[in-house]
Scaffold this motif. Structure first.
Motif, PDB file in Angstrom:
ATOM      1  N   PRO A   1     -10.377   7.102  -6.597  1.00 19.67           N
ATOM      2  CA  PRO A   1     -10.392   8.356  -6.439  1.00 19.67           C
ATOM      3  C   PRO A   1      -8.597   8.671  -6.211  1.00 19.67           C
ATOM      4  O   PRO A   1      -8.555   8.570  -4.881  1.00 19.67           O
ATOM      5  CB  PRO A   1     -11.241   8.518  -6.055  1.00 19.67           C
ATOM      6  CG  PRO A   1     -12.009   7.196  -5.384  1.00 19.67           C
ATOM      7  CD  PRO A   1     -10.947   6.825  -5.638  1.00 19.67           C
ATOM      8  N   VAL A   2      -8.130  10.000  -6.566  1.00 24.25           N
ATOM      9  CA  VAL A   2      -6.706  10.403  -5.919  1.00 24.25           C
ATOM     10  C   VAL A   2      -7.243  12.037  -6.317  1.00 24.25           C
ATOM     11  O   VAL A   2      -7.353  12.270  -7.222  1.00 24.25           O
ATOM     12  CB  VAL A   2      -6.152  10.138  -6.894  1.00 24.25           C
ATOM     13  CG1 VAL A   2      -4.418  10.442  -6.539  1.00 24.25           C
ATOM     14  CG2 VAL A   2      -5.838   8.909  -7.065  1.00 24.25           C
ATOM     15  N   GLU A   3      -7.138  12.440  -4.932  1.00 27.83           N
ATOM     16  CA  GLU A   3      -7.260  14.002  -5.178  1.00 27.83           C
ATOM     17  C   GLU A   3      -6.128  14.298  -5.002  1.00 27.83           C
ATOM     18  O   GLU A   3      -5.016  14.186  -3.569  1.00 27.83           O
ATOM     19  CB  GLU A   3      -8.655  14.053  -3.937  1.00 27.83           C
ATOM     20  CG  GLU A   3      -9.730  13.286  -3.595  1.00 27.83           C
ATOM     21  CD  GLU A   3     -10.330  14.082  -2.649  1.00 27.83           C
ATOM     22  OE1 GLU A   3     -10.370  14.862  -1.564  1.00 27.83           O
ATOM     23  OE2 GLU A   3     -10.930  12.999  -2.048  1.00 27.83           O
ATOM     24  N   VAL A   4      -5.668  15.593  -5.046  1.00 30.33           N
ATOM     25  CA  VAL A   4      -4.900  16.709  -5.565  1.00 30.33           C
ATOM     26  C   VAL A   4      -4.736  17.510  -5.481  1.00 30.33           C
ATOM     27  O   VAL A   4      -5.782  18.847  -5.674  1.00 30.33           O
ATOM     28  CB  VAL A   4      -4.000  16.545  -7.142  1.00 30.33           C
ATOM     29  CG1 VAL A   4      -2.411  16.937  -6.926  1.00 30.33           C
ATOM     30  CG2 VAL A   4      -3.475  14.811  -7.739  1.00 30.33           C
ATOM     31  N   ARG A   5      -3.612  18.376  -4.252  1.00 33.80           N
ATOM     32  CA  ARG A   5      -3.705  19.817  -3.811  1.00 33.80           C
ATOM     33  C   ARG A   5      -2.296  20.379  -3.442  1.00 33.80           C
ATOM     34  O   ARG A   5      -1.405  19.516  -3.232  1.00 33.80           O
ATOM     35  CB  ARG A   5      -3.923  20.218  -2.176  1.00 33.80           C
ATOM     36  CG  ARG A   5      -5.847  19.782  -1.774  1.00 33.80           C
ATOM     37  CD  ARG A   5      -6.132  19.630  -0.543  1.00 33.80           C
ATOM     38  NE  ARG A   5      -5.090  18.845  -0.252  1.00 33.80           N
ATOM     39  CZ  ARG A   5      -4.659  19.132   1.583  1.00 33.80           C
ATOM     40  NH1 ARG A   5      -4.651  20.096   2.102  1.00 33.80           N
ATOM     41  NH2 ARG A   5      -3.979  18.259   1.833  1.00 33.80           N
ATOM     42  N   VAL A   6      -2.453  21.865  -4.737  1.00 34.97           N
ATOM     43  CA  VAL A   6      -0.879  21.961  -4.800  1.00 34.97           C
ATOM     44  C   VAL A   6      -0.623  23.661  -3.834  1.00 34.97           C
ATOM     45  O   VAL A   6      -1.873  23.969  -3.863  1.00 34.97           O
ATOM     46  CB  VAL A   6      -0.628  22.069  -5.932  1.00 34.97           C
ATOM     47  CG1 VAL A   6       0.835  23.337  -6.244  1.00 34.97           C
ATOM     48  CG2 VAL A   6      -0.268  21.088  -6.959  1.00 34.97           C
ATOM     49  N   LEU A   7       0.019  23.195  -3.690  1.00 31.99           N
ATOM     50  CA  LEU A   7      -0.341  24.622  -2.224  1.00 31.99           C
ATOM     51  C   LEU A   7       1.095  25.594  -2.529  1.00 31.99           C
ATOM     52  O   LEU A   7       1.955  24.609  -2.432  1.00 31.99           O
ATOM     53  CB  LEU A   7      -0.235  24.501  -0.547  1.00 31.99           C
ATOM     54  CG  LEU A   7      -1.620  23.656  -0.462  1.00 31.99           C
ATOM     55  CD1 LEU A   7      -1.023  22.061  -0.172  1.00 31.99           C
ATOM     56  CD2 LEU A   7      -2.228  23.768   0.576  1.00 31.99           C
TER      57      LEU A   7
ATOM     58  N   ILE B   1      -7.286   8.175  -1.945  1.00 36.45           N
ATOM     59  CA  ILE B   1      -5.254   8.259  -1.984  1.00 36.45           C
ATOM     60  C   ILE B   1      -6.026   9.979  -2.260  1.00 36.45           C
ATOM     61  O   ILE B   1      -6.326  10.702  -3.017  1.00 36.45           O
ATOM     62  CB  ILE B   1      -4.130   8.444  -3.463  1.00 36.45           C
ATOM     63  CG1 ILE B   1      -4.550   6.567  -3.268  1.00 36.45           C
ATOM     64  CG2 ILE B   1      -3.362   8.408  -2.554  1.00 36.45           C
ATOM     65  CD1 ILE B   1      -3.108   6.369  -4.523  1.00 36.45           C
ATOM     66  N   GLU B   2      -5.180  10.959  -1.356  1.00 37.21           N
ATOM     67  CA  GLU B   2      -4.707  12.273  -1.145  1.00 37.21           C
ATOM     68  C   GLU B   2      -3.269  12.758  -0.962  1.00 37.21           C
ATOM     69  O   GLU B   2      -2.647  12.219  -0.389  1.00 37.21           O
ATOM     70  CB  GLU B   2      -5.967  12.560   0.458  1.00 37.21           C
ATOM     71  CG  GLU B   2      -7.161  12.583   0.096  1.00 37.21           C
ATOM     72  CD  GLU B   2      -7.508  13.312   1.416  1.00 37.21           C
ATOM     73  OE1 GLU B   2      -6.898  13.730   2.282  1.00 37.21           O
ATOM     74  OE2 GLU B   2      -9.142  12.617   1.542  1.00 37.21           O
TER      75      GLU B   2
ATOM     76  N   GLU C   1       0.875  -1.439  -0.079  1.00 35.02           N
ATOM     77  CA  GLU C   1      -0.223   0.247   0.370  1.00 35.02           C
ATOM     78  C   GLU C   1       0.737   0.758  -0.195  1.00 35.02           C
ATOM     79  O   GLU C   1       0.331   2.270  -1.035  1.00 35.02           O
ATOM     80  CB  GLU C   1      -1.074  -0.110   1.561  1.00 35.02           C
ATOM     81  CG  GLU C   1      -1.639  -0.705   1.177  1.00 35.02           C
ATOM     82  CD  GLU C   1      -1.487  -2.475   2.016  1.00 35.02           C
ATOM     83  OE1 GLU C   1      -0.279  -2.661   2.076  1.00 35.02           O
ATOM     84  OE2 GLU C   1      -2.591  -3.918   1.970  1.00 35.02           O
ATOM     85  N   GLN C   2       1.837   1.144   0.975  1.00 35.23           N
ATOM     86  CA  GLN C   2       3.201   2.048   1.401  1.00 35.23           C
ATOM     87  C   GLN C   2       3.195   2.529  -0.756  1.00 35.23           C
ATOM     88  O   GLN C   2       3.609   3.890  -0.960  1.00 35.23           O
ATOM     89  CB  GLN C   2       4.140   2.312   2.068  1.00 35.23           C
ATOM     90  CG  GLN C   2       3.581   2.093   3.388  1.00 35.23           C
ATOM     91  CD  GLN C   2       4.601   1.794   4.504  1.00 35.23           C
ATOM     92  OE1 GLN C   2       4.595   0.542   4.255  1.00 35.23           O
ATOM     93  NE2 GLN C   2       4.318   2.482   4.991  1.00 35.23           N
TER      94      GLN C   2
ATOM     95  N   ALA D   1       1.327  12.214   0.661  1.00 39.13           N
ATOM     96  CA  ALA D   1       0.103  11.128   0.611  1.00 39.13           C
ATOM     97  C   ALA D   1      -0.326  10.420   1.385  1.00 39.13           C
ATOM     98  O   ALA D   1       0.398   9.994   2.447  1.00 39.13           O
ATOM     99  CB  ALA D   1       0.979  10.666  -0.461  1.00 39.13           C
ATOM    100  N   ASP D   2      -1.219  10.247   1.569  1.00 34.88           N
ATOM    101  CA  ASP D   2      -1.769   9.260   2.930  1.00 34.88           C
ATOM    102  C   ASP D   2      -3.151   8.897   1.478  1.00 34.88           C
ATOM    103  O   ASP D   2      -3.923   8.744   0.415  1.00 34.88           O
ATOM    104  CB  ASP D   2      -3.098  10.490   3.775  1.00 34.88           C
ATOM    105  CG  ASP D   2      -1.955  11.267   4.368  1.00 34.88           C
ATOM    106  OD1 ASP D   2      -1.341  10.778   5.064  1.00 34.88           O
ATOM    107  OD2 ASP D   2      -2.462  12.595   4.248  1.00 34.88           O
ATOM    108  N   ALA D   3      -3.237   7.098   2.031  1.00 31.92           N
ATOM    109  CA  ALA D   3      -3.956   6.371   1.789  1.00 31.92           C
ATOM    110  C   ALA D   3      -5.583   6.611   2.549  1.00 31.92           C
ATOM    111  O   ALA D   3      -5.268   5.742   4.075  1.00 31.92           O
ATOM    112  CB  ALA D   3      -3.745   5.115   0.977  1.00 31.92           C
ATOM    113  N   ALA D   4      -6.427   6.084   1.788  1.00 28.39           N
ATOM    114  CA  ALA D   4      -7.975   5.970   3.348  1.00 28.39           C
ATOM    115  C   ALA D   4      -8.318   4.215   2.696  1.00 28.39           C
ATOM    116  O   ALA D   4      -8.263   3.871   1.555  1.00 28.39           O
ATOM    117  CB  ALA D   4      -8.918   6.029   2.954  1.00 28.39           C
ATOM    118  N   LEU D   5      -7.929   3.206   3.521  1.00 30.96           N
ATOM    119  CA  LEU D   5      -7.904   1.299   3.653  1.00 30.96           C
ATOM    120  C   LEU D   5      -9.855   1.929   3.940  1.00 30.96           C
ATOM    121  O   LEU D   5      -9.864   1.602   5.187  1.00 30.96           O
ATOM    122  CB  LEU D   5      -7.038   0.833   4.070  1.00 30.96           C
ATOM    123  CG  LEU D   5      -5.606   1.172   3.671  1.00 30.96           C
ATOM    124  CD1 LEU D   5      -4.554   0.179   4.140  1.00 30.96           C
ATOM    125  CD2 LEU D   5      -5.509   0.545   2.220  1.00 30.96           C
TER     126      LEU D   5
END
Length: 151
Positions: free
Chosen positions: A136-142, A98-99, A48-49, A81-85
């Motif tokens: 689903p993969v969510e991406v944020r850029v800051l 994945i976020e 998963e990692q 990055a974080d995965a929701a299981l």
């Protein structure tokens, strides 16, 4: 399978649930993987990692590529990055989402054509676009101040 480009890795079992992963690159050390206790010892990243790292790495590289296309050469960044299981109907764990958050080490105002780079970088990411077909993969850029630029 008739691939246009092929990517191959080789795994060699060590002991327990540990494997040495050879990426076939001369001079590159093998990566040791393992699973978490109680099955393994947690001596290396688990599957998963590795999946989450591949998505995060591909997005980071793609953003760097897009920024460099517009002559933004040295743009430090840090990606998390974080995965929701969650369990499926059969009770088996699956990666449900994945976020990814990419934080640039500079102010957005210092970057050339940032809007254009942000609009296209995800399209260059082979791994993320492939994974998105199932997860689903969510991406944020800051930017360096924490201001949200996309996501």
């Amino acid at each position: 399978m008739n691939p246009e480009i092929q990517s191959t890795v080789a795994l060699a079992w060590q002991d327990g649930y540990r494997f040495a992963v050879d990426f076939g690159q001369p001079g590159a050390a093998a990566l040791l993987t393992d699973v978490e206790p109680p099955l393994g010892t947690g001596a290396g990243p688990d599957s998963e990692q590795l999946l989450v790292a591949a998505v995060a790495n591909c997005l980071s590289s793609s953003l760097l590529f897009s920024l460099r296309k517009f002559r933004n050469e040295a743009v430090p960044m840090r990606t998390t990055a974080d995965a929701a299981l969650s369990r499926n109907a059969q009770g088996r764990l699956r990666v449900a989402g994945i976020e990814v958050a990419i934080r640039l080490g500079v102010a957005a105002s210092t970057l050339r054509q940032l809007d254009r780079a942000l609009a296209q970088f995800e399209d260059f990411c082979v791994v993320t676009q492939s994974v998105r077909a199932a997860i689903p993969v969510e991406v944020r850029v800051l930017d360096d101040s924490g201001a949200l630029l996309t996501g």
